[in-house]
Motif scaffolding. Structure first.
Motif, mmCIF file in Angstrom:
data_model
loop_
_atom_site.group_PDB
_atom_site.id
_atom_site.type_symbol
_atom_site.label_atom_id
_atom_site.label_comp_id
_atom_site.label_asym_id
_atom_site.label_seq_id
_atom_site.Cartn_x
_atom_site.Cartn_y
_atom_site.Cartn_z
ATOM 1 N N ALA A 188 1.233 -6.095 -4.095
ATOM 2 C CA ALA A 188 0.937 -6.682 -2.788
ATOM 3 C C ALA A 188 -0.094 -5.852 -2.043
ATOM 4 C CB ALA A 188 2.224 -6.793 -1.969
ATOM 5 N N GLY A 215 -1.022 -11.712 -1.357
ATOM 6 C CA GLY A 215 -0.341 -10.437 -1.166
ATOM 7 C C GLY A 215 0.969 -10.576 -0.428
ATOM 8 N N TYR A 250 4.520 -9.516 -1.753
ATOM 9 C CA TYR A 250 5.273 -8.554 -0.947
ATOM 10 C C TYR A 250 6.692 -9.060 -0.680
ATOM 11 C CZ TYR A 250 5.253 -4.620 2.393
ATOM 12 O OH TYR A 250 5.475 -3.431 3.039
#
Length: 219
Positions: free
Chosen positions: A13, A61, A65
């Protein structure tokens, strides 16, 4: 540094966030160099491409994440697409007046509209990913990142509105929101760096099956 200090999904991420931030810096640096050399660019200009590609890296990302790659079903993807369509239509409705009266060329008008439509969709992606994310020590950093993207989206909406109306669009609230967005990204990185190494989750957890969570946390 956040990328180097992380591992597993967090590392992937933050790699995406790092690339996105690098694109943001490259776009701003290009504008600065051109301004120093007395070159005045009209919208759209080639540095703008960096900001559009940056959005894709931030959206990806945030889902990484959230460790949500294996938790998204085909139905959820369909629902996300519907949400993005609603966001796009909402932006089109809010910018309808400036679009009808703008003196920009058709392609420039489309790109000006695409700015807020794209970034508001990224902000929605962040909120969805935050809801789906398992709660842990990196949750606060994630909230900061989502807030940063939301600030970016609001700044781009004001910027696009100004472009369509034929004004500069730089400075004022837009500039303040852009600076706030950058500051929040740096804050999120600092929070990630401060996490103990053992708090990062291994990438292999992306293959696990997670039970749905009913709770949610509070750019």
């Amino acid at each position: 540094f956040a990328f180097r200090r992380s591992s597993g999904n967090d590392r992937l991420a933050w790699l995406a966030f790092t690339i996105g931030s690098a694109l943001y810096f490259a776009g701003n640096f290009s504008y600065m160099v051109l301004a120093v050399n007395g070159v005045t660019l009209t919208f759209p200009s080639y540095p703008e491409a960096a900001y559009f590609v940056m959005a894709a890296f931030f959206a990806g990302g945030m889902f990484i994440y959230a460790k949500a790659r294996r938790r998204i079903t085909s139905v959820q993807i369909y629902n996300l697409i519907r949400v993005y369509c609603v966001v796009t239509l909402a932006v089109l409705f809010m910018l309808n007046g400036p679009i009808l009266t703008t003196k920009l060329a058709p392609f420039a008008t489309f790109l000006a509209f695409l700015y807020p439509a794209l970034w508001l969709s990224v902000a929605v992606s962040g909120v969805v990913a935050l809801i789906m994310a398992p709660r842990g020590r990196s949750t606060f950093a994630f909230i900061l990142m989502v807030t940063a993207v939301t600030a970016e989206a609001l700044a781009d909406f004001r910027y696009a509105e100004a472009l369509l109306k034929g004004t500069d669009g730089l400075g004022g609230i837009s500039q303040m929101l852009w600076v706030t967005s950058a500051a929040l990204i740096v804050w999120a990185a600092i929070e990630q760096i401060a996490l103990p190494k053992q708090a990062a989750e291994p990438a292999s957890q992306g293959n696990e099956t997670y039970a749905p969570r009913a709770d949610r946390s509070a750019l």
